[in-house]
Design a protein around this motif. Sequence first.
Motif, short mmCIF file in Angstrom:
data_model
loop_
_atom_site.label_atom_id
_atom_site.label_comp_id
_atom_site.label_asym_id
_atom_site.label_seq_id
_atom_site.Cartn_x
_atom_site.Cartn_y
_atom_site.Cartn_z
N GLU A 46 0.85 -1.19 0.00
CA GLU A 46 0.00 0.00 0.00
C GLU A 46 0.89 1.25 0.00
O GLU A 46 1.74 1.41 0.87
CB GLU A 46 -0.91 0.01 1.22
N THR A 47 0.70 2.11 -0.98
CA THR A 47 1.45 3.36 -1.05
C THR A 47 0.47 4.51 -1.22
O THR A 47 -0.75 4.30 -1.26
CB THR A 47 2.44 3.35 -2.24
N SER A 48 1.00 5.70 -1.32
CA SER A 48 0.14 6.86 -1.53
C SER A 48 -0.61 6.80 -2.86
O SER A 48 -1.60 7.50 -3.05
CB SER A 48 0.97 8.15 -1.47
N LEU A 49 -0.13 5.95 -3.77
CA LEU A 49 -0.79 5.79 -5.07
C LEU A 49 -1.90 4.75 -5.03
O LEU A 49 -2.77 4.74 -5.90
CB LEU A 49 0.24 5.39 -6.13
N GLU A 79 0.19 -0.81 -4.97
CA GLU A 79 1.27 -0.73 -5.95
C GLU A 79 2.11 -2.00 -5.95
O GLU A 79 2.40 -2.57 -4.91
CB GLU A 79 2.17 0.47 -5.62
N PHE A 80 2.48 -2.46 -7.15
CA PHE A 80 3.38 -3.61 -7.27
C PHE A 80 4.61 -3.22 -8.08
O PHE A 80 4.60 -2.24 -8.85
CB PHE A 80 2.67 -4.80 -7.93
N GLY A 81 5.69 -3.96 -7.91
CA GLY A 81 6.91 -3.67 -8.63
C GLY A 81 7.73 -4.92 -8.86
O GLY A 81 7.70 -5.86 -8.06
N SER A 82 8.46 -4.92 -9.98
CA SER A 82 9.29 -6.07 -10.31
C SER A 82 10.40 -5.64 -11.26
O SER A 82 10.14 -5.34 -12.43
CB SER A 82 8.45 -7.18 -10.97
N SER A 83 11.63 -5.57 -10.75
CA SER A 83 12.82 -5.29 -11.57
C SER A 83 12.68 -4.07 -12.45
O SER A 83 13.05 -4.06 -13.62
CB SER A 83 13.14 -6.52 -12.45
N GLY A 84 12.12 -2.98 -11.90
CA GLY A 84 11.97 -1.75 -12.66
C GLY A 84 10.59 -1.53 -13.22
O GLY A 84 10.23 -0.40 -13.59
N GLY A 93 3.37 -0.83 -11.22
CA GLY A 93 1.98 -0.71 -11.61
C GLY A 93 1.06 -0.64 -10.41
O GLY A 93 1.51 -0.70 -9.26
N LEU A 94 -0.23 -0.50 -10.69
CA LEU A 94 -1.25 -0.43 -9.66
C LEU A 94 -2.36 -1.44 -9.95
O LEU A 94 -2.69 -1.68 -11.12
CB LEU A 94 -1.85 0.97 -9.59
N TYR A 95 -2.89 -2.02 -8.88
CA TYR A 95 -4.09 -2.86 -8.98
C TYR A 95 -5.29 -2.07 -8.50
O TYR A 95 -5.20 -1.30 -7.52
CB TYR A 95 -3.95 -4.11 -8.12
N SER A 119 11.71 6.84 -15.49
CA SER A 119 11.35 8.15 -14.94
C SER A 119 10.09 8.66 -15.64
O SER A 119 10.09 8.90 -16.84
CB SER A 119 12.49 9.15 -15.17
N THR A 120 9.01 8.80 -14.86
CA THR A 120 7.74 9.23 -15.41
C THR A 120 7.11 10.38 -14.63
O THR A 120 5.97 10.75 -14.89
CB THR A 120 6.74 8.06 -15.47
N CYS A 121 7.81 10.91 -13.63
CA CYS A 121 7.35 12.06 -12.86
C CYS A 121 6.02 11.78 -12.17
O CYS A 121 5.08 12.56 -12.27
CB CYS A 121 7.24 13.29 -13.76
N ILE A 122 5.92 10.64 -11.49
CA ILE A 122 4.70 10.31 -10.76
C ILE A 122 4.75 10.97 -9.39
O ILE A 122 5.70 10.76 -8.63
CB ILE A 122 4.54 8.79 -10.62
N ALA A 123 3.73 11.77 -9.09
CA ALA A 123 3.68 12.45 -7.79
C ALA A 123 3.17 11.50 -6.72
O ALA A 123 2.14 10.86 -6.89
CB ALA A 123 2.77 13.67 -7.90
N ARG A 124 3.89 11.41 -5.64
CA ARG A 124 3.49 10.54 -4.53
C ARG A 124 3.06 11.36 -3.33
O ARG A 124 3.52 12.44 -3.13
CB ARG A 124 4.65 9.61 -4.14
#
Length: 294
Positions: A260-263, A266-271, A274-276, A289-294
Motif C-alpha cells: 500500500e502506497t500513496s498511489l 502498488e506492485f513492482g518487479s525489476s523496474g 503498476g497499480l491494482y 522516470s515518469t514524474c509520478i507524484a506521490r
Amino acid sequence: MRRWTIGLLAMLAGCGQADEAPAPANLSEDVPVLPSPTPTPEALVTIPTRFVGSWDVSGAACTANPAAASRVVIAANAVRMGDTDLPTRAITAADAGAVDVDVIGDRSGITEQRRYRLALGSGGSLELIGVDGLTRLVRCDAPAGAEAAARNAVALNLAPDGLQTVAGASSRSLPFGTPAEVVLRVVEAATQALPQRSRNADCGEGPLDVATYPRIAVYFQEGRFVGWSARGRGLTTMGGVGIGSKRADVDAVIVAPVEETSLGREFGSSGLSGLYDAKDTVSALWAGSTCIAR
C-alpha cells in the motif's frame, strides 16, 4: 614615415581583399532545391502505411474519371504521379514523422534520381515536397492500406528497462538511454500515429519531455529515453502484463510484491511498476522516470 604608412595601408588592403567573402551566388536561377536528409537517417523497408493510398489536389479531383495528372498514388515501394510510375531507390525517416523517398524518374528525357519528402499536414492532408516545391493533397482512398499495414506491422512491447519491438522474425530493444529521435520513429511506426508533445518542468528528477501516443506516453530527458507509462489497454510486456491484466496472470509470469502506497495498491518487479484496482486488475503500468507524484 610616409613610405611606411603607405606600405602598411597597402598590406592591410591586400589582407582585406584576401579575406573578402565570395560574391553571392545568383539565386534567381531556376535550380530545384531538394529536401535535405536528416543527419543520420534511418533506412526504412517500405513507405509507412499512413502515406499509402491515392491523393489529389481536392475532393472534386478525387472523383474525376479518368484521374487527372495531379493524382498521386503511393504504394509500399513505389510512387505513381499521373501516369508515371516511379520505383523507389531508398526510403529514410526524416524529422517530425516525415519520410524522404528517393525515386528514379524521367525529366525532359533524362533519367535521374529525385527525392520527395512526404509529411502529414493538418486534417490528414499530404504535404509533398519535391523539385517543384510544396504541393498539398487530400486523401482520396487507401486501396493498398491493408496490404501495406501487414507488411509494415511492428509490434511494440513494454519492458522494465525500456521498450521492445517485433517485426516479422526480427526484434529490437530500445533501452533507456536510447536517443529520443530513434525511439520516436519506432513508436510512431508501431502506433501509426504522431505524438502530442509536452514538457513537465516540475519533476524531482528534472524537467521531462513527454511524447503522448494513443496507448503510451514516452518520456525523455536531455534528448534521451528515460521512461514510459501505458495508456489504456493494448500494450503488454513480452510476458503479457499490461493494463487490464489480472493479478493472478501477473503473478504467473513475474514476482511482483504488492504494498500500500500513496498511489494505492502498488506492485513492482525489476523496474516495472503498476497499480491494482479493487478487482485485482492492473489499472496503471510504468517504468523508468515518469514524474509520478506521490
